[in-house]
Design a protein around this motif. Structure first.
Motif, PDB file in Angstrom:
ATOM      1  N   LEU A 144       0.826  -1.213   0.000  1.00 17.62           N
ATOM      2  CA  LEU A 144       0.000   0.000   0.000  1.00 17.62           C
ATOM      3  C   LEU A 144       0.857   1.259   0.000  1.00 17.62           C
ATOM      4  O   LEU A 144       0.517   2.252  -0.657  1.00 17.62           O
ATOM      5  CB  LEU A 144      -0.938  -0.010   1.214  1.00 17.62           C
ATOM      6  CG  LEU A 144      -2.068  -1.039   1.167  1.00 17.62           C
ATOM      7  CD1 LEU A 144      -2.832  -1.043   2.492  1.00 17.62           C
ATOM      8  CD2 LEU A 144      -3.035  -0.729   0.015  1.00 17.62           C
ATOM      9  N   LEU A 145       1.965   1.232   0.729  1.00 19.63           N
ATOM     10  CA  LEU A 145       2.874   2.385   0.727  1.00 19.63           C
ATOM     11  C   LEU A 145       3.474   2.597  -0.660  1.00 19.63           C
ATOM     12  O   LEU A 145       3.647   3.733  -1.121  1.00 19.63           O
ATOM     13  CB  LEU A 145       3.969   2.188   1.766  1.00 19.63           C
ATOM     14  CG  LEU A 145       3.536   2.328   3.235  1.00 19.63           C
ATOM     15  CD1 LEU A 145       4.617   1.797   4.166  1.00 19.63           C
ATOM     16  CD2 LEU A 145       3.215   3.779   3.579  1.00 19.63           C
ATOM     17  N   ALA A 146       3.793   1.489  -1.334  1.00 22.58           N
ATOM     18  CA  ALA A 146       4.322   1.594  -2.697  1.00 22.58           C
ATOM     19  C   ALA A 146       3.271   2.171  -3.640  1.00 22.58           C
ATOM     20  O   ALA A 146       3.581   3.004  -4.505  1.00 22.58           O
ATOM     21  CB  ALA A 146       4.774   0.214  -3.184  1.00 22.58           C
ATOM     22  N   LEU A 147       2.030   1.742  -3.469  1.00 27.97           N
ATOM     23  CA  LEU A 147       0.952   2.272  -4.301  1.00 27.97           C
ATOM     24  C   LEU A 147       0.774   3.768  -4.073  1.00 27.97           C
ATOM     25  O   LEU A 147       0.564   4.539  -5.020  1.00 27.97           O
ATOM     26  CB  LEU A 147      -0.349   1.525  -4.000  1.00 27.97           C
ATOM     27  CG  LEU A 147      -1.589   1.979  -4.767  1.00 27.97           C
ATOM     28  CD1 LEU A 147      -1.378   1.812  -6.273  1.00 27.97           C
ATOM     29  CD2 LEU A 147      -2.819   1.205  -4.297  1.00 27.97           C
ATOM     30  N   LYS A 148       0.874   4.188  -2.817  1.00 34.06           N
ATOM     31  CA  LYS A 148       0.786   5.616  -2.498  1.00 34.06           C
ATOM     32  C   LYS A 148       1.882   6.391  -3.230  1.00 34.06           C
ATOM     33  O   LYS A 148       1.644   7.456  -3.816  1.00 34.06           O
ATOM     34  CB  LYS A 148       0.908   5.814  -0.993  1.00 34.06           C
ATOM     35  CG  LYS A 148       0.975   7.276  -0.534  1.00 34.06           C
ATOM     36  CD  LYS A 148       1.155   7.352   0.976  1.00 34.06           C
ATOM     37  CE  LYS A 148       1.317   8.789   1.433  1.00 34.06           C
ATOM     38  NZ  LYS A 148       0.101   9.597   1.204  1.00 34.06           N
ATOM     39  N   GLN A 149       3.089   5.851  -3.221  1.00 34.10           N
ATOM     40  CA  GLN A 149       4.209   6.527  -3.857  1.00 34.10           C
ATOM     41  C   GLN A 149       4.037   6.537  -5.380  1.00 34.10           C
ATOM     42  O   GLN A 149       4.390   7.518  -6.051  1.00 34.10           O
ATOM     43  CB  GLN A 149       5.520   5.852  -3.464  1.00 34.10           C
ATOM     44  CG  GLN A 149       6.742   6.690  -3.750  1.00 34.10           C
ATOM     45  CD  GLN A 149       7.847   6.428  -2.742  1.00 34.10           C
ATOM     46  OE1 GLN A 149       7.588   6.057  -1.602  1.00 34.10           O
ATOM     47  NE2 GLN A 149       9.073   6.636  -3.159  1.00 34.10           N
ATOM     48  N   TYR A 150       3.511   5.458  -5.927  1.00 29.23           N
ATOM     49  CA  TYR A 150       3.260   5.401  -7.364  1.00 29.23           C
ATOM     50  C   TYR A 150       2.264   6.489  -7.782  1.00 29.23           C
ATOM     51  O   TYR A 150       2.466   7.180  -8.799  1.00 29.23           O
ATOM     52  CB  TYR A 150       2.717   4.024  -7.750  1.00 29.23           C
ATOM     53  CG  TYR A 150       2.317   3.907  -9.202  1.00 29.23           C
ATOM     54  CD1 TYR A 150       3.278   3.755 -10.197  1.00 29.23           C
ATOM     55  CD2 TYR A 150       0.980   3.968  -9.577  1.00 29.23           C
ATOM     56  CE1 TYR A 150       2.914   3.655 -11.537  1.00 29.23           C
ATOM     57  CE2 TYR A 150       0.601   3.873 -10.907  1.00 29.23           C
ATOM     58  CZ  TYR A 150       1.570   3.724 -11.880  1.00 29.23           C
ATOM     59  OH  TYR A 150       1.209   3.639 -13.203  1.00 29.23           O
TER      60      TYR A 150
END
Length: 270
Positions: A175-181
């Motif tokens: 989820l953190l990666a998705l936020k950054q994406y």
């Protein structure tokens, strides 16, 4: 002695200032205040009631009984850890997440040798994770949850709780990666390519196993092509072809022409 001094002495005596004197001429000691407490039998009854309420999902009633029990248990009572753990679960059910964290940590930190200590640390991490409801929110609670899970793995390696925390960390990191994406795509949309590059590169370095990472790298290749950074294109494509050769968009990004730039943002009306 003047009249003012004698008057002051008389007033002090009338008000009873100074220690009381007993029949032997010594000062009486203050009587200690006795705090009422439950007997051992009463504590047993309270525990049975509180535990029963908890097991039947009566969270509010169980919370009230467990809060009282935590004041009544004698030091060293083997039920303390269980009572604190159940109280923390009651707080969590009532959405009092930070109170739940405090009680879970009292189990893991004050009673680290108890069988419930690893589970309590896992649940403390869960409480923090629940406070991070959507990827667009501030990620502080998610990061604190991950730190708590990693603390669990360090303090209680090999336990069931530590093994379960691995999947929880992976889920939060996805989820953190998705936020950054999404942040990177926001800058890409408005042609702020340097900022988009920073977000996509940091995503790949921080969350290399996240499902969104190959997509972010494909976007990164497209930006490099737009900017004419052929060496960066070659490096990123080489990495993608080694680690995610079958991911969507990799073949096209690393062999085809650069993607068209996103449409310009509409101008504001004067």
């Amino acid at each position: 002695m003047n009249r003012t001094f004698l008057t002051t002495i008389a007033l002090l005596a009338a008000l009873g200032c100074g220690p009381a004197v007993n029949s032997r001429g010594g000062a009486n000691q203050p009587t200690p205040v006795q705090l009422a407490s439950a007997s051992a039998g009463q504590v047993d009854s309270l525990w049975l009631k509180a535990d029963g309420l908890f097991r039947h999902g009566k969270w509010s009633d169980a919370q009230a009984e467990l809060e009282r029990l935590n004041l009544e248990f004698a030091p060293g009572d083997p039920r303390i850890a269980r009572a604190r753990f159940e109280l923390a679960e009651c707080y969590l059910e009532s959405k009092s997440h930070l109170q739940a964290v405090r009680e879970f940590r009292r189990v893991s930190d004050d009673l680290p040798g108890d069988d419930l200590a690893p589970e309590a640390l896992l649940r403390a991490g869960d409480a923090y994770a629940e406070l991070w409801r959507r990827p667009e929110l501030d990620p502080t609670y998610a990061q604190t949850a991950i730190q708590t899970y990693r603390e669990l793995q360090t303090r209680y390696p090999g336990t069931s709780a530590a093994r379960r925390s691995v999947a929880r960390i992976a889920g939060l990191e996805d989820l953190l990666a998705l936020k950054q994406y999404k942040s990177g795509m926001y800058y890409f949309k408005y042609k702020a390519y340097d900022s988009a590059i920073i977000y996509f590169k940091d995503l790949a370095a921080t969350y290399p196993r996240a499902p969104i990472t190959p997509t972010a790298l494909v976007q990164l290749v497209g930006i490099y092509k737009i900017l004419g950074y052929q060496e960066d294109v070659n490096d990123t494509c080489g990495y993608l072809q080694r680690t995610n050769p079958g991911a969507a968009g990799v073949a096209d990004a690393c062999t085809g022409p650069p993607p068209p730039p996103p449409p310009a943002a509409p101008s504001a009306r004067g």
